[in-house]
Design a protein around this motif. Sequence first.
Motif, PDB file in Angstrom:
ATOM      1  N   GLU A   2      39.699  -4.725  34.587  1.00  0.00           N
ATOM      2  CA  GLU A   2      40.204  -6.086  34.694  1.00  0.00           C
ATOM      3  C   GLU A   2      41.150  -6.226  35.885  1.00  0.00           C
ATOM      4  OE1 GLU A   2      41.896  -7.464  31.081  1.00  0.00           O
ATOM      5  OE2 GLU A   2      40.149  -6.883  29.915  1.00  0.00           O
ATOM      6  N   LEU A   3      41.913  -5.189  36.145  1.00  0.00           N
ATOM      7  CA  LEU A   3      42.819  -5.204  37.290  1.00  0.00           C
ATOM      8  C   LEU A   3      42.029  -5.275  38.592  1.00  0.00           C
ATOM      9  CD1 LEU A   3      45.710  -5.030  38.319  1.00  0.00           C
ATOM     10  CD2 LEU A   3      45.470  -2.548  38.326  1.00  0.00           C
ATOM     11  N   MET A   4      40.896  -4.584  38.645  1.00  0.00           N
ATOM     12  CA  MET A   4      40.060  -4.592  39.844  1.00  0.00           C
ATOM     13  C   MET A   4      39.484  -5.996  40.093  1.00  0.00           C
ATOM     14  SD  MET A   4      38.946  -2.680  42.200  1.00  0.00           S
ATOM     15  CE  MET A   4      37.955  -1.254  42.383  1.00  0.00           C
ATOM     16  N   VAL A   5      39.026  -6.656  39.061  1.00  0.00           N
ATOM     17  CA  VAL A   5      38.508  -8.016  39.178  1.00  0.00           C
ATOM     18  C   VAL A   5      39.618  -8.970  39.604  1.00  0.00           C
ATOM     19  CG1 VAL A   5      37.508  -9.945  37.885  1.00  0.00           C
ATOM     20  CG2 VAL A   5      36.654  -7.629  37.525  1.00  0.00           C
ATOM     21  N   LEU A  10      42.162 -12.277  43.784  1.00  0.00           N
ATOM     22  CA  LEU A  10      43.388 -12.560  44.525  1.00  0.00           C
ATOM     23  C   LEU A  10      43.181 -12.363  46.023  1.00  0.00           C
ATOM     24  CD1 LEU A  10      46.361 -13.348  44.235  1.00  0.00           C
ATOM     25  CD2 LEU A  10      46.893 -10.916  44.108  1.00  0.00           C
ATOM     26  N   LEU A  11      42.492 -11.315  46.377  1.00  0.00           N
ATOM     27  CA  LEU A  11      42.199 -11.053  47.784  1.00  0.00           C
ATOM     28  C   LEU A  11      41.327 -12.155  48.376  1.00  0.00           C
ATOM     29  CD1 LEU A  11      42.570  -8.975  50.066  1.00  0.00           C
ATOM     30  CD2 LEU A  11      40.434  -7.935  49.308  1.00  0.00           C
ATOM     31  N   LEU A  12      40.337 -12.580  47.620  1.00  0.00           N
ATOM     32  CA  LEU A  12      39.487 -13.678  48.084  1.00  0.00           C
ATOM     33  C   LEU A  12      40.284 -14.967  48.248  1.00  0.00           C
ATOM     34  CD1 LEU A  12      36.149 -13.213  46.151  1.00  0.00           C
ATOM     35  CD2 LEU A  12      36.508 -13.080  48.605  1.00  0.00           C
ATOM     36  N   LEU A  13      41.156 -15.253  47.300  1.00  0.00           N
ATOM     37  CA  LEU A  13      41.959 -16.471  47.383  1.00  0.00           C
ATOM     38  C   LEU A  13      42.901 -16.458  48.582  1.00  0.00           C
ATOM     39  CD1 LEU A  13      42.801 -17.146  43.634  1.00  0.00           C
ATOM     40  CD2 LEU A  13      41.310 -18.476  45.125  1.00  0.00           C
TER      41      LEU A  13
END
Length: 164
Positions: A2-5, A10-13
């Motif tokens: 879940e942390l990876m998702v 977050l990186l995409l945003l």
Amino acid sequence: MELMVFMTLLLLLILVPIFYLFNHKKYNGQLPPGSLGLPVIGQSLGLLRALKADKVEKWFQERITNHGHVWKASLFGYPTVVLHGPAANKFVYTCDGNLLASSQPPSLTRIVGCKNIFELSANDHRRVRAALISFLKLEVLKQYVSKVDVEMQHTTTKWSIRRC
């Protein structure tokens, strides 16, 4: 997991707006008012929703109220300038083709061909339009309908003879 998702989202945003800011074309103020919306999507989803709900006139009227009779939008992945009103129609239909050029999205050009009436300009467009108008006059259509009717009666009698 879940942390990876979460980290990926977050990186995409963070990266998408930064990418959009640096790669967004800067214009010198010569474009009309309006919003191009999100990259690629633009205002297409809003227009499609309005089409589905049969509220296209309301969708256009909201933008005309906000931006005036000339405004920009991004529809179906292409920047578009929308002209509205009698003055805009007069400008479009009376300009000689040097000021204004019509172009269709590549997908439509692939469907209807590159030599369709929408892609023609200036004298070619006038010539083809005049030919179409002369072809579609009421008197000419009546002649064609009578010829088609005679041909259909002849063909159906041939079919009825073959069945027996």
